[in-house]
Design an enzyme around this catalytic site. Structure first.
Site, short mmCIF file in Angstrom:
data_model
loop_
_atom_site.label_atom_id
_atom_site.label_comp_id
_atom_site.label_asym_id
_atom_site.label_seq_id
_atom_site.Cartn_x
_atom_site.Cartn_y
_atom_site.Cartn_z
N PHE A 202 -16.12 13.73 10.27
CA PHE A 202 -17.50 13.74 9.76
C PHE A 202 -17.57 13.62 8.24
O PHE A 202 -18.59 13.93 7.64
CB PHE A 202 -18.22 15.01 10.21
CG PHE A 202 -18.36 15.10 11.70
CD1 PHE A 202 -19.41 14.44 12.35
CD2 PHE A 202 -17.44 15.79 12.47
CE1 PHE A 202 -19.52 14.49 13.73
CE2 PHE A 202 -17.55 15.85 13.85
CZ PHE A 202 -18.60 15.20 14.49
N LYS B 102 -23.61 3.54 -1.84
CA LYS B 102 -24.10 4.81 -2.38
C LYS B 102 -23.22 5.15 -3.59
O LYS B 102 -22.16 4.53 -3.76
CB LYS B 102 -24.05 5.91 -1.32
CG LYS B 102 -22.64 6.33 -0.90
CD LYS B 102 -22.69 7.58 -0.03
CE LYS B 102 -21.31 8.16 0.14
NZ LYS B 102 -21.29 9.37 0.91
N ALA C 81 -36.18 8.75 1.29
CA ALA C 81 -36.50 7.36 1.63
C ALA C 81 -35.86 6.45 0.59
O ALA C 81 -35.58 6.86 -0.53
CB ALA C 81 -38.00 7.17 1.63
N LYS D 80 0.84 -1.20 0.00
CA LYS D 80 0.00 0.00 0.00
C LYS D 80 0.88 1.26 0.00
O LYS D 80 0.61 2.22 -0.71
CB LYS D 80 -0.87 -0.03 1.27
CG LYS D 80 -2.25 0.57 1.08
CD LYS D 80 -3.08 0.26 2.32
CE LYS D 80 -4.28 1.16 2.42
NZ LYS D 80 -4.97 1.02 3.68
N CYS E 124 -20.27 3.79 8.45
CA CYS E 124 -20.54 4.54 9.69
C CYS E 124 -21.91 4.29 10.30
O CYS E 124 -22.00 3.82 11.44
CB CYS E 124 -20.37 6.03 9.42
SG CYS E 124 -18.66 6.49 9.17
C1 UDX Z 1 -21.85 9.20 6.80
C2 UDX Z 1 -21.98 10.64 7.32
O1 UDX Z 1 -22.66 11.44 6.34
C3 UDX Z 1 -20.63 11.23 7.67
O2 UDX Z 1 -20.81 12.51 8.25
C4 UDX Z 1 -19.94 10.30 8.66
O3 UDX Z 1 -18.65 10.77 8.96
C5 UDX Z 1 -19.83 8.89 8.10
O4 UDX Z 1 -21.14 8.42 7.74
P1 UDX Z 1 -21.26 8.06 4.48
O5 UDX Z 1 -21.54 6.76 5.16
O6 UDX Z 1 -20.05 8.17 3.64
O7 UDX Z 1 -21.15 9.25 5.56
O8 UDX Z 1 -22.48 8.39 3.51
P2 UDX Z 1 -23.82 9.25 3.51
O9 UDX Z 1 -23.83 10.05 2.28
O10 UDX Z 1 -24.06 9.94 4.77
O11 UDX Z 1 -24.90 8.09 3.31
C6 UDX Z 1 -25.06 7.02 4.24
C7 UDX Z 1 -26.16 6.11 3.82
O12 UDX Z 1 -27.42 6.73 3.98
C8 UDX Z 1 -26.11 5.67 2.36
O13 UDX Z 1 -26.40 4.30 2.27
C9 UDX Z 1 -27.17 6.50 1.68
O14 UDX Z 1 -27.72 5.86 0.56
C10 UDX Z 1 -28.18 6.62 2.81
N1 UDX Z 1 -29.05 7.80 2.70
C11 UDX Z 1 -28.53 9.05 2.83
C12 UDX Z 1 -30.41 7.65 2.50
O15 UDX Z 1 -30.91 6.52 2.40
N2 UDX Z 1 -31.21 8.75 2.45
C13 UDX Z 1 -30.72 10.02 2.57
O16 UDX Z 1 -31.52 10.98 2.51
C14 UDX Z 1 -29.33 10.17 2.76
#
Ligand code: UDX
Length: 454
Positions: free
Chosen positions: A153, A321, A253, A36, A261
C-alpha cells in the site's frame, strides 16, 4: 531472522527488500538487469524515493542487503521469496502477468528447500491460486512451496515511510504454516496485521485503491458542479472533512489521479467484474470522470484563447504528483501533446521529472510547436503568455502571485492543483483559473498589460 529473496527492484520490490533488511532480515534483491544491480551495489537507487538510498547504503554496508542477477542461487537459499515485479495494464484493462509467470517458473525450477512465495505485486483476484498451481506444476525438487498474498500500500515519494509505518499489513494465506511464516517475518515491524484468505487479500488491495480513486473522482465531479453553481470545492471539502465517516484525506479536487496504481487498478477491477458478468458502475464512473478531468485545464484555456500557436506556455510540473520522478499516467502527458499539436512553445519546469519526460519529448521542435526544459520556475514564466500548473511541487508553491504578474507577458494562470488563494491572485492582478472554484476577477485589460511588455 529470515533469508528473504525479492524478485524485482522497482518501487515495490526494492523498497520492500530494503525495509526487510532494515528490520534485521538477510535480503537478496534479484533483478535481470546487470547494470541496475551494479548501480545499486555502488549505493545508488535506480528510483527517486526519499530515504531509500541512505537505507540501501547502510544495510548493504552492514551485510544484510545484497543484489544479484543470479536468481537461481537467491531462490535456492531463501526461506521466503517476495515477488514485486510489474503487472502492467494491457489495452483491454487486464493485467499482464507474464513477469510474474517468469519468476514463478524460475522459483519452481530452483528451490531446494521448503519455501513461502509471497506475491506483493497487485494481481487480479484468483491469480495467487494459479501461481501456486503453476509453481507446483513446474517444481523439480520434492519440497513444500506455498503462495501467499501480501499486497503493498505504499505511495510513491513516501514509500519507505509507508512501509516501515504502514497503517496495516495484509496477509492472505491458505495454511497455518504460511500464515505463521509471514507473521514472523513482519513481527519486527510491530504493525497491525490483518490475516485473511488469499482471495480476500487480493481484493483488499483493489478495493482500497479503487475506493481512494473513487473518492478523488467524486470530489472532481463535485468540483466541476461547484464551478457551475458558484460553490467553492475547497470550502466544501473542509466542511465534509469534519465528518469522521468521510475523513479529511483524499478530498483534493484537481486534474485527476495518475501514477502506477489508481489508473491501472480501477481498470483492472472493472475488467475483472466484466469477466465475471458484472458491471462495476461506480468504478467505471471514477474512470470516466478521471479521463475528463485530465484535460480540464486545456479545455478551460481553449475556451479563453483563440489559438495556442506561437504562444510561450509555461508548464509547471510534469510528474503525476510531487516527490517522485514517475510520469506514469501524469496529466502532463495528456496535455503536452495537445499543446504541441496546436503550435505552443512550451517551457517546462519539473525538479526531478525532466530526464524522464525528455525520453518522450526531446528538447526542441515537436509537432507544430516546441518544448524547452528549464531549471527554474522563473525561466518558464519569463515572458510567458500562459501558465499551466500540473504538479504541486514545493518550488511551484513557493512562487507568489506577484511573481506571475511581474514575469509573465500575460498573467494568465491555469492551476490544476488549487495551489493559490483566488483572492491573492486577483489582488496581484493575475487572471487565475483553478478547479472547482470561481476564477479571479481581474479588472483592467490584460491585452493592455501585454502591450506594455512587447
Ligand atoms: C497510491 C496509493 O496511495 C497507495 O496506497 C497504493 O499502494 C498505490 O497508489 P501513489 O499512486 O503513489 O499511491 O500516490 P497517491 O499519493 O495516492 O496519489 C495518486 C494520485 O491521486 C496522484 O495523481 C495525486 O495527485 C492524486 N490525488 C491524491 C488527488 O488528485 N487528490 C487527492 O486528494 C489525493
Amino acid at each position: 531472522m529470515f533469508k528473504i529473496a525479492v524478485a524485482g527492484t522497482g518501487y515495490v520490490g526494492l523498497v520492500a527488500g530494503v525495509c526487510f533488511a532494515e528490520v534485521g532480515h538477510a535480503v537478496t534483491c534479484v533483478d535481470i538487469d546487470e547494470n541496475k544491480i551494479k548501480l545499486m551495489e555502488s549505493g545508488v537507487s535506480p528510483i527517486y524515493e526519499q530515504d531509500l538510498e541512505g537505507l540501501m547504503q547502510k544495510n548493504y554496508a552492514e551485510g544484510r542487503l545484497n543484489y544479484t542477477t543470479d536468481y537461481a542461487k537467491a531462490y535456492r537459499e531463501a526461506d521466503a521469496i517476495f515477488i514485486g515485479v510489474g503487472t502492467p495494464e494491457q489495452p483491454d484493462g487486464s493485467a499482464n502477468l507474464s513477469y510474474i509467470a517468469t519468476v514463478a517458473r524460475q522459483i519452481a525450477e530452483n528451490v531446494e528447500k521448503d519455501c513461502l512465495v509471497v506475491v506483493k505485486s497487485t494481481v487480479p483476484v484468483g491469480t495467487n491460486d494459479k501461481v501456486e498451481q503453476f509453481i507446483k506444476d513446474f517444481l523439480i525438487n520434492d519440497v513444500k512451496v506455498e503462495v501467499a498474498s501480501n499486497p503493498e500500500f505504499l505511495a510513491q515519494g513516501t514509500a519507505v515511510h509507508d512501509t516501515l509505518h504502514a497503517a496495516r499489513i495484509i496477509i492472505g494465506t491458505e495454511s497455518k504454516w504460511a500464515e505463521e511464516v509471514l507473521m514472523k517475518i513482519y513481527e519486527p515491524f510491530n504493525l497491525p496485521i490483518v490475516s485473511v484468505n488469499r482471495r480476500s487479500a487480493e481484493m483488499i488491495k483493489y478495493a482500497s485503491n479503487d475506493f481512494l480513486a473513487l473518492k478523488i473522482s467524486y470530489m472532481n465531479d463535485i468540483a466541476n458542479l461547484c464551478e457551475l453553481v458558484g460553490a467553492d470545492i475547497q470550502d466544501v471539502a473542509k466542511g465534509m472533512s469534519f465528518d469522521t465517516r468521510i475523513g479529511a484525506k483524499f478530498l483534493n479536487a484537481g486534474i485527476g489521479y495518475g501514477g502506477s496504481c489508481f489508473p491501472k487498478d480501477t481498470k483492472a477491477l472493472e475488467y475483472l467484474a466484466r469477466q465475471n458478468g458484472y458491471e462495476l458502475k461506480t468504478i467505471q464512473a471514477a474512470i470516466d470522470v478521471n479521463k475528463y478531468q485530465k484535460t480540464k485545464l486545456f479545455k478551460k484555456a481553449s475556451d479563453r484563447l483563440i489559438t495556442f500557436n506561437g504562444l510561450k506556455v509555461a508548464v509547471l510540473g510534469l510528474t503525476f504528483k510531487p516527490g517522485t520522478d514517475d510520469l506514469r499516467e501524469a496529466p502532463s502527458l495528456e496535455n503536452v501533446p495537445l499543446l504541441l499539436e496546436r503550435g505552443a512553445n512550451i517551457f517546462a519546469f519539473d525538479p526531478v521529472g525532466v530526464e524522464n519526460f525528455k525520453k518522450v519529448y526531446p528538447e526542441g521542435k515537436s509537432g507544430q510547436g516546441s518544448i524547452t526544459y528549464v531549471e527554474k520556475v522563473e525561466e518558464a514564466l519569463e515572458g510567458a503568455h500562459l501558465c499551466l500548473i500540473f504538479t504541486e511541487w514545493g518550488e511551484v508553491k513557493a512562487i507568489t502571485p506577484e511573481v506571475y504578474k511581474k514575469l509573465m507577458r500575460v498573467p494568465l494562470v491555469y492551476d490544476g492543483r488549487n495551489i493559490y488563494d483566488v483572492k491573492d491572485m486577483e489582488n496581484a492582478g493575475v487572471e487565475y483559473y483553478s478547479i472547482g472554484r470561481k476564477s479571479s476577477e481581474v479588472s483592467g485589460n490584460l491585452a493592455e498589460v501585454a502591450a506594455t511588455r512587447v
